[in-house]
Design a protein around this motif. Structure first.
Motif, mmCIF file in Angstrom:
data_model
loop_
_atom_site.group_PDB
_atom_site.id
_atom_site.type_symbol
_atom_site.label_atom_id
_atom_site.label_comp_id
_atom_site.label_asym_id
_atom_site.label_seq_id
_atom_site.Cartn_x
_atom_site.Cartn_y
_atom_site.Cartn_z
ATOM 1 N N MET A 1 0.852 -1.183 0.000
ATOM 2 C CA MET A 1 0.000 0.000 0.000
ATOM 3 C C MET A 1 0.893 1.240 0.000
ATOM 4 S SD MET A 1 -2.742 1.051 2.902
ATOM 5 C CE MET A 1 -3.524 2.619 2.848
ATOM 6 N N SER A 2 0.600 2.200 -0.860
ATOM 7 C CA SER A 2 1.367 3.440 -0.890
ATOM 8 C C SER A 2 0.891 4.364 0.236
ATOM 9 C CB SER A 2 1.211 4.125 -2.245
ATOM 10 O OG SER A 2 -0.116 4.541 -2.418
ATOM 11 N N ASP A 3 1.751 5.290 0.605
ATOM 12 C CA ASP A 3 1.409 6.227 1.675
ATOM 13 C C ASP A 3 0.246 7.115 1.257
ATOM 14 O OD1 ASP A 3 3.492 5.194 3.099
ATOM 15 O OD2 ASP A 3 4.718 6.993 3.050
ATOM 16 N N GLN A 4 -0.646 7.354 2.208
ATOM 17 C CA GLN A 4 -1.757 8.278 2.035
ATOM 18 C C GLN A 4 -1.462 9.502 2.886
ATOM 19 O OE1 GLN A 4 -3.804 7.001 -0.729
ATOM 20 N NE2 GLN A 4 -5.143 8.239 0.509
ATOM 21 N N GLU A 124 0.327 8.178 5.985
ATOM 22 C CA GLU A 124 0.045 6.860 6.540
ATOM 23 C C GLU A 124 0.305 5.759 5.526
ATOM 24 O OE1 GLU A 124 -3.483 7.180 9.635
ATOM 25 O OE2 GLU A 124 -4.129 7.820 7.645
ATOM 26 N N ALA A 125 1.160 4.824 5.887
ATOM 27 C CA ALA A 125 1.315 3.611 5.089
ATOM 28 C C ALA A 125 0.149 2.683 5.394
ATOM 29 C CB ALA A 125 2.639 2.931 5.406
ATOM 30 N N SER A 126 -0.389 2.820 6.597
ATOM 31 C CA SER A 126 -1.527 2.025 7.055
ATOM 32 C C SER A 126 -2.296 2.873 8.060
ATOM 33 C CB SER A 126 -1.024 0.741 7.734
ATOM 34 O OG SER A 126 -2.050 0.155 8.504
ATOM 35 N N PRO A 127 -3.618 2.735 8.101
ATOM 36 C CA PRO A 127 -4.387 3.487 9.095
ATOM 37 C C PRO A 127 -4.277 2.891 10.503
ATOM 38 C CG PRO A 127 -5.864 2.151 7.754
ATOM 39 C CD PRO A 127 -4.487 2.016 7.157
ATOM 40 N N ALA A 128 -3.698 1.713 10.635
ATOM 41 C CA ALA A 128 -3.679 1.006 11.915
ATOM 42 C C ALA A 128 -3.064 1.793 13.071
ATOM 43 C CB ALA A 128 -2.995 -0.347 11.755
ATOM 44 N N ASP A 131 -5.524 4.470 14.198
ATOM 45 C CA ASP A 131 -6.746 3.826 14.686
ATOM 46 C C ASP A 131 -6.521 3.187 16.054
ATOM 47 O OD1 ASP A 131 -7.979 4.606 12.359
ATOM 48 O OD2 ASP A 131 -7.995 2.607 11.450
#
Length: 168
Positions: A1-4, A124-128, A131
């Protein structure tokens, strides 16, 4: 997943819960800026704290680069180059700070009466991680992607300019 690149809003039902979450948020991967807002039960909004990763880097880095270029002109050239570079870097940081202020105005209606909100600008690379932070501190989470948020801020700035023009 790319960074957001997102603005992540953590909303707390009371005014006391934001501080431990704010301190922990400063260690989130990809965090660029964090701000804590609090609204009293009678509706008074207050910006409680802010954090910017890399604050001052543009000023110092530009000054050093200007000083290195100025070395070609001798010691006085290095001094003048450092001063000019630092001034340019400081102007860039001031522009970023004014944009951050406008952004806080846009999110201020989301702060509940008697509650608080953390606004995080983060890649974010991940929302984890965000969250999990919210879950640990009892906050609800809202994400706004960078482009949408930028459009909201620019629209608010335009409305403010139009109201100022009508008032003069």
């Amino acid at each position: 997943m790319s960074d957001q690149h997102n603005v992540v809003l953590l909303t707390f039902p009371d005014t006391a819960a934001w501080r431990p979450a704010f301190d922990e948020a400063q260690r989130l991967p990809g965090l660029r800026f964090a701000a804590a807002l609090e609204r009293s039960a009678d509706g008074l909004l207050e910006a409680k704290d802010t954090f910017g990763r890399g604050a001052g880097v543009a000023t110092v880095g530009s000054g050093l680069l200007g000083g290195l270029v100025g070395l070609l002109g001798g010691p006085m050239g290095a001094f003048l180059g450092f001063a000019a570079g630092a001034a340019l870097g400081s102007a860039a940081e001031e522009h970023y700070a004014s944009e951050a202020g406008a952004a806080l105005i846009v999110i201020s209606p989301r702060v509940p009466d008697g509650g608080s909100l953390l606004a995080l600008e983060v890649r974010e690379a991940s929302p984890a991680p965000a969250d999990e932070l919210a879950a640990r501190h009892g906050a609800s989470v809202e994400r706004i992607d960078e482009h949408t948020f930028t459009e909201q801020v620019r629209a608010a700035e335009k409305r403010a300019e139009e109201q100022t023009d009508q008032g003069s």
